[in-house]
Design an enzyme around this catalytic site. Sequence first.
Site, PDB file in Angstrom:
ATOM      1  N   ASP A  52       0.818  -1.215   0.000  1.00  0.00           N
ATOM      2  CA  ASP A  52       0.000   0.000   0.000  1.00  0.00           C
ATOM      3  C   ASP A  52       0.855   1.271   0.000  1.00  0.00           C
ATOM      4  O   ASP A  52       1.867   1.350   0.704  1.00  0.00           O
ATOM      5  CB  ASP A  52      -0.856  -0.047   1.275  1.00  0.00           C
ATOM      6  CG  ASP A  52      -1.808   1.117   1.406  1.00  0.00           C
ATOM      7  OD1 ASP A  52      -2.810   1.134   0.695  1.00  0.00           O
ATOM      8  OD2 ASP A  52      -1.527   2.011   2.234  1.00  0.00           O
ATOM      9  N   GLU A  57       1.381  -0.454  -4.899  1.00  0.00           N
ATOM     10  CA  GLU A  57       0.462   0.647  -5.200  1.00  0.00           C
ATOM     11  C   GLU A  57       1.208   1.968  -5.122  1.00  0.00           C
ATOM     12  O   GLU A  57       1.663   2.370  -4.048  1.00  0.00           O
ATOM     13  CB  GLU A  57      -0.691   0.678  -4.200  1.00  0.00           C
ATOM     14  CG  GLU A  57      -1.728   1.707  -4.590  1.00  0.00           C
ATOM     15  CD  GLU A  57      -2.345   2.500  -3.449  1.00  0.00           C
ATOM     16  OE1 GLU A  57      -3.439   3.030  -3.628  1.00  0.00           O
ATOM     17  OE2 GLU A  57      -1.716   2.618  -2.378  1.00  0.00           O
TER      18      GLU A  57
HETATM   19  C1  GLC Z   1      -4.055   3.353  -0.224  1.00  0.00           C
HETATM   20  C2  GLC Z   1      -5.345   2.588  -0.073  1.00  0.00           C
HETATM   21  C3  GLC Z   1      -6.415   3.507   0.422  1.00  0.00           C
HETATM   22  C4  GLC Z   1      -5.977   4.036   1.769  1.00  0.00           C
HETATM   23  C5  GLC Z   1      -4.619   4.702   1.681  1.00  0.00           C
HETATM   24  C6  GLC Z   1      -4.040   4.937   3.031  1.00  0.00           C
HETATM   25  O1  GLC Z   1      -4.129   4.318  -1.198  1.00  0.00           O
HETATM   26  O2  GLC Z   1      -5.694   1.986  -1.286  1.00  0.00           O
HETATM   27  O3  GLC Z   1      -7.660   2.889   0.518  1.00  0.00           O
HETATM   28  O4  GLC Z   1      -6.930   4.941   2.261  1.00  0.00           O
HETATM   29  O5  GLC Z   1      -3.690   3.891   1.007  1.00  0.00           O
HETATM   30  O6  GLC Z   1      -3.650   3.731   3.614  1.00  0.00           O
END
Ligand code: GLC
Length: 634
Positions: free
Chosen positions: A233, A302
């Site tokens: 993440d 991500e």
């Molecule tokens: C990422 C997740 C999102 C979350 C953020 C903070 O972007 O996909 O849902 O709010 O991280 O952890």
Amino acid sequence: MYAPPLIQILLFSLLYSGSAMSGLVKSETEDFIDWWQHTVFYQIYPRSFKDSNGDGIGDLQGITSKLPYLAETGITAAWLSPIFQSPMVDFGYDISDYKQIQPEYGTMQDFEELIDTAYGLGIKIVLDFVPNHSSDQHEWFKKSAAKEPGFEDFYVWQDGILQENGTRLPPNNWQSVFYGSAWEWHEARQQFYLHQFTKEQPDLNFRNPKVVQAMDDVILFWLNKGVAGFRIDAVNHLFEDESLRDEPLSGKTQDPLSYDYSKHIYTKDLPEVLEMIQHWRRLLDDFSSKHPERPTRIMMTEAYAGISKLADYYEDHDGVRGSHLPFNFHFITDVKGDADARDFVYNVEKWLIYMPRGHAANWVMGNHDNPRVASRFGASSVDAMNMLLLTLPGVAVTYNGEELGMEDYRDISWQDTVDPPARNVGKKLYKEVSRDPERTPFQWSNEVNAGFSTAPKTWLPVHPNYPELNLEAQKAANKSHYSVYKDLIELRHSAIMRLGRFNIEPISRSVFAFKRSYPNFETIITIINVSDREQLVDLSEFVNRPKKLVVEVSGVDSKYEEGDRIPVDEASKLNLPPGGGIVLSERSSAVMSQQRRNLVKQLIQSANVVLVGLLVYNLWRHKWTKVNFNQHQF
Ligand code: GLC
């Protein structure tokens, strides 16, 4: 390349019996395609997938009960959004214990059952790993706030700027992604701490080797439980400028609390991020080589980052490998609802041009942070977008519900709104940023709460269109978004889809087409109309040789059915409805429909058995002759 007929038959049978080769198929580059290089990752948002105990919240037993659904759809890998202990301020992305299951989702035993059931059904499970921040309820944060030895620098603490009147200002102008300053004053510690997301999500300090160690330990814990890897993440937020420089203004907005107010050159995409990704890659590779009994453990990362940064994640200038799959969000961030065919082609090519050679492309069509496909591109584009996603080369990522064409529920009231960035911007603006609309419960059937839960109230309201739009109805229908999705997954099993060369072109501003081909074998052609008008497409130029094409998969609004033959000449134009798409095959000899594929596969497998039998018989005869001859000699 000329191949004698017998060799062609053998090659053909090898291509069609790919599944019999332990999931590994030799590619043109002589590399082997590993499981994760051509899989569909199905993202499950656990809170909204299936509630097994009637509390209105999805849970692990709910997921386990629906694994057969994934298997029957043809899904072989699922990524679960966070299931760990959490106060749920950011619905699991604020973790208070990385090694515990969130009680409202179930127990560790439930998780183990989930993993075992999944593997039994041939489904690999990937977990969400949230390293950038923990919850402020995590023991580490409590200890750090209390300056307990060993934990003092687990988070990013700063004194801030002391003013003459004795009050303190945050150390700089950094904003939180979720609105407002990225700094929060901590009364007990008398310092500010950094939080790039909500104030309940303090940023861990990755410059502290103890934090790196603690996170490695978390990774190993879940690897030992049998997971196939992690989706990492917010990875590009891991490091910040050590000298805490103010970020330059972007000029995009006058609101100093908005994340768009400045350019995030000191809080995002720092070079240290790459080193950490490479470190985790070594950890995973090391684990995979020590535990070869299960398939390669992988990471997907991500990061909403520039393409050259993401290319480096795959592999840097020195050839050091990092993320197996740096998420490609271009269909979300760069291809908007009003994009024309050239924008699609450009974005596909862009990824393939930047991706270092020898890696697997990936395409993310949706997730829990962005509006759904039906809401971005229009409900009539659902099948076409799934065709695009599932026939491109490499990995496809589907967000749960996209196989049905679920729609955002944009009319959720302020009272029912729970998403933190939406709550942060207030009642007037919440609809513009809320992520709740794409997180509503999965629509299983037309029963109460769409079959998601028996509770009087679900954690987010169910979309009111569920009586018509639900899985059960789509399964019962002759043709539906779901049946189209399933057919596309089935088509992906063909070796052409794994190995075929790729070529994409805009045919007009409204229509683009791409081919997957392999010398002497079938060609698969996907054609997509991105306009809101019907299009008549002359395929003769794109297809080159005038010959007949066969429909492999067509959308719910299409004039054509699977198996229909389409002549290719200037007079006969292909009809595509608004937002519609079609997948065709062009074969060099016998034309085979999707339905006949399995039959042919079986025939080829039987023929292989006969061929091997003949071969063994011949060898045996040959040996016998040789022995006799030798005997004769002596
Ligand atoms: C990422 C997740 C999102 C979350 C953020 C903070 O972007 O996909 O849902 O709010 O991280 O952890």
